[in-house]
Design an enzyme around this catalytic site. Structure first.
Site, short mmCIF file in Angstrom:
data_model
loop_
_atom_site.label_atom_id
_atom_site.label_comp_id
_atom_site.label_asym_id
_atom_site.label_seq_id
_atom_site.Cartn_x
_atom_site.Cartn_y
_atom_site.Cartn_z
N THR A 38 0.81 -1.22 0.00
CA THR A 38 0.00 0.00 0.00
C THR A 38 0.85 1.27 0.00
O THR A 38 0.58 2.18 -0.80
CB THR A 38 -0.98 -0.01 1.19
OG1 THR A 38 -1.80 -1.18 1.10
CG2 THR A 38 -1.85 1.23 1.20
N GLU A 46 1.39 9.76 -5.48
CA GLU A 46 2.01 11.06 -5.20
C GLU A 46 2.88 11.50 -6.37
O GLU A 46 2.86 12.66 -6.78
CB GLU A 46 2.83 11.01 -3.92
CG GLU A 46 1.99 10.94 -2.66
CD GLU A 46 2.74 11.44 -1.44
OE1 GLU A 46 3.49 12.43 -1.54
OE2 GLU A 46 2.56 10.83 -0.37
N GLY A 65 3.92 16.49 -0.75
CA GLY A 65 2.69 15.85 -0.30
C GLY A 65 2.28 16.32 1.07
O GLY A 65 3.12 16.45 1.96
N HIS A 72 -6.85 0.93 -0.72
CA HIS A 72 -6.18 -0.11 -1.50
C HIS A 72 -7.18 -1.24 -1.65
O HIS A 72 -7.52 -1.90 -0.68
CB HIS A 72 -4.91 -0.57 -0.79
CG HIS A 72 -3.98 -1.33 -1.66
ND1 HIS A 72 -2.68 -1.55 -1.33
CD2 HIS A 72 -4.15 -1.94 -2.86
CE1 HIS A 72 -2.08 -2.24 -2.27
NE2 HIS A 72 -2.96 -2.50 -3.22
N ARG A 116 -1.21 18.35 -2.45
CA ARG A 116 0.20 18.76 -2.48
C ARG A 116 0.27 20.24 -2.18
O ARG A 116 -0.53 21.02 -2.67
CB ARG A 116 0.82 18.46 -3.85
CG ARG A 116 0.77 16.97 -4.18
CD ARG A 116 1.60 16.59 -5.37
NE ARG A 116 3.02 16.75 -5.13
CZ ARG A 116 3.77 15.95 -4.39
NH1 ARG A 116 3.22 14.92 -3.77
NH2 ARG A 116 5.05 16.18 -4.25
#
Length: 131
Positions: A38, A46, A65, A72, A116
């Site tokens: 994950t 990202e 980030g 997931h 971000r």
């Protein structure tokens, strides 16, 4: 720099990865299955998000980030090809928000949101120096 001046809703990017052993949960945690981890999927999300906008930032500016909200949904084995997508869904002065997804073939294996933050590298680095 104000992100709203250069980043537009809908900007997007895609990445592909053939899952190596080094990106499996079993590589990091002995005894766990050798499936795509994950945190490694989130890393690709990202990176795809950064790819979607990096070419539009002024020199000396990057994004880092700041938020992840990821599911997931399915396991992928070593050797599987994973395609990760990111699309800008909102732009604030210093924050860019993305919708992210990951697929193995047509099967969705992950989705969610990512943000971000826009930073000036010189100022950021200066703030991190010991006082």
């Amino acid at each position: 720099m104000d992100a709203r001046d250069v980043i537009k809703i809908g900007m997007s990017a895609e990445r592909r990865l053939v899952v190596p052993i080094e990106r499996t949960v079993g590589h990091f945690v002995p005894g766990m299955p050798m499936v795509y981890a994950t945190p490694m999927m989130i890393l690709e999300m990202e990176l795809a998000s950064g790819d979607a906008i990096q070419g539009h930032l002024q020199d000396g500016w990057v994004t880092v980030g700041t938020e992840v909200d990821i599911r997931h949904l399915g396991a992928s084995l070593v050797g599987s090809t994973v395609r990760t997508t990111a699309k800008v869904i909102a732009v604030e002065r210093r924050v860019i928000r993305f919708e992210v997804e990951a697929f193995e073939g047509e099967r969705k294996i992950g989705d969610g949101r990512h943000a971000r933050g826009l930073v000036n590298v010189e100022n950021f680095t200066r703030r991190l120096q010991p006082k």
